[in-house]
Design an enzyme around this catalytic site. Sequence first.
Site, PDB file in Angstrom:
ATOM      1  N   ASP A  47      -0.565  -3.634  -6.112  1.00 21.89           N
ATOM      2  CA  ASP A  47       0.234  -2.663  -6.873  1.00 21.89           C
ATOM      3  C   ASP A  47       1.684  -3.040  -6.611  1.00 21.89           C
ATOM      4  O   ASP A  47       2.303  -2.584  -5.654  1.00 21.89           O
ATOM      5  CB  ASP A  47      -0.086  -1.243  -6.397  1.00 21.89           C
ATOM      6  CG  ASP A  47       0.569  -0.184  -7.258  1.00 21.89           C
ATOM      7  OD1 ASP A  47       0.647  -0.379  -8.478  1.00 21.89           O
ATOM      8  OD2 ASP A  47       1.026   0.832  -6.697  1.00 21.89           O
TER       9      ASP A  47
ATOM     10  N   GLY B 106       0.559   5.138  -0.259  1.00 20.12           N
ATOM     11  CA  GLY B 106      -0.853   5.237   0.045  1.00 20.12           C
ATOM     12  C   GLY B 106      -1.744   6.004  -0.903  1.00 20.12           C
ATOM     13  O   GLY B 106      -2.936   6.183  -0.619  1.00 20.12           O
ATOM     14  N   GLY B 107      -1.231   6.452  -2.033  1.00 19.88           N
ATOM     15  CA  GLY B 107      -2.061   7.227  -2.957  1.00 19.88           C
ATOM     16  C   GLY B 107      -3.295   6.465  -3.413  1.00 19.88           C
ATOM     17  O   GLY B 107      -4.421   6.984  -3.371  1.00 19.88           O
TER      18      GLY B 107
ATOM     19  N   ALA C  66       0.783  -1.232   0.000  1.00 13.70           N
ATOM     20  CA  ALA C  66       0.000   0.000   0.000  1.00 13.70           C
ATOM     21  C   ALA C  66       0.814   1.281   0.000  1.00 13.70           C
ATOM     22  O   ALA C  66       0.400   2.277  -0.596  1.00 13.70           O
ATOM     23  CB  ALA C  66      -0.942   0.003   1.211  1.00 13.70           C
TER      24      ALA C  66
ATOM     25  N   CYS D 123       3.661   0.320 -12.277  1.00  9.93           N
ATOM     26  CA  CYS D 123       3.963   1.579 -12.975  1.00  9.93           C
ATOM     27  C   CYS D 123       5.093   1.319 -13.963  1.00  9.93           C
ATOM     28  O   CYS D 123       6.021   2.116 -14.107  1.00  9.93           O
ATOM     29  CB  CYS D 123       4.304   2.699 -11.998  1.00  9.93           C
ATOM     30  SG  CYS D 123       5.686   2.348 -10.890  1.00  9.93           S
TER      31      CYS D 123
END
Length: 453
Positions: free
Chosen positions: A337, A271-272, A268, A390
């Site tokens: 993520d 945290g965005g 996480a 990303c």
Amino acid sequence: RIEEQGAYADLLNANSNEIKYIHSTLGFRIKPLDARDSRLVTDIVAGVLRWKRYLDYLIFSLYRGTKGANDIEPLLQQILRIGAYEIVKLGMPPYAVVNENVTLAKAALRIGAGNMVNGILRKIASCKENDTLPLPAVEGDSRSKARALGVIYSHPVWMVRRWMSYLGQEATINLMEWNNNPPCFGLRANNNKGISRDDLVVLLNKLEVPYKLSPYLEEFVHLTTGLQNVIQAGLIKEGTCAVQDESAGLVVSVVDPQPGETIIDCCAAPGGKTLFMASHLQGQGKVIAIDINRGRLRMVEEGAIIQALDSVVTTCHNDLCDFVVGSSIQADKVLLDAPCSGLGVLRKKPDLRWKRSLEDLEQLMSLQDKLLDAASLLVKPGGILVYSTCSIDPGENKERVDSFLTRHPEFIVESVEKFVPDEFVSEEGFYFSHTRNHFLDGAFAARLYRMTN
């Protein structure tokens, strides 16, 4: 400090460690920097980091000494890079650049270093004026072409070769040009605190910060300049808005958080995405934020308080692979993520390109497989697992999903077409934001449905 001690290429401020470092190591003090000078210093640092390989090629093509690039002391090499960048890329007046960097070399090192800086920078200025700056020829086999393009556009050769193998030469050049441009930033209005995008726009207008409305997400605006002004005005600290790229916001769209759901964010911090997902819950449901790094997890906790989301965000300091052992928790939706190469965010992180290797990429793929296997155990039957990165590399994206589905036939791909604009949907039904097609960071997400039988 970035190159030798792993410091971050952050915005400079009056109390930063870098100012203290100059005072303590170079033996002289500098005058206080106003906002304009701070931005210029930050731009120069980022530019030198981006163009480091090209700048070194210029310097050592014109240097007639016996030393090579690895033999010049690090501080002198940085001064030469700064001067070359200011002349070649910023177009500053050569006489001013030469004078300032000669003075810097003499003060920080010795008179002889100043003389060397004077000679090399004058040669670079002369070559620029005469349009005779040296460049390698792009010719020969793929390795030779990649080596030359890596110099011209200042990227590691392994990255250039990998991109050329699946993008082709022209698209690779476009990607490197994009990476070398100054970064853009996204701001997300905090709807959870009653701040609409229209409210945020009013505040930006008062600060005289130029912006564009996101065509993809109703909470987002797009900034090319002025982020420092937003930070100094306290808009981030107050929770009025958060810095977040639209590409990351679209990953949350793929998750599609709904009030009442239990959602697990497996990696996480900082945290965005956690907080954006939590804002969709409207105070009903919960987001469990797991991360192995306690310090970065604290950022999630602080962000949840600032954005008034602490009632629905719970943090858990743990390694995901350890967390799932014996755990009975199963969530409606799970976001992984995953730690990745970051090859989609090189524009924002100018130093990252020099910190990554092909070996790193291979190790990350192995880690991504392990984390995917662990995350899948947290998804209830009929639930959703979203895998995102990303990165723009297929090895970290499509190939990892294909490998996962082979190991886990209980999951199938659910197309993201209902959740993001068509232009972001790949043939396989994945979300993909590529820098060469969108003015966003590179990002990937797959929405995987766990079957009930």
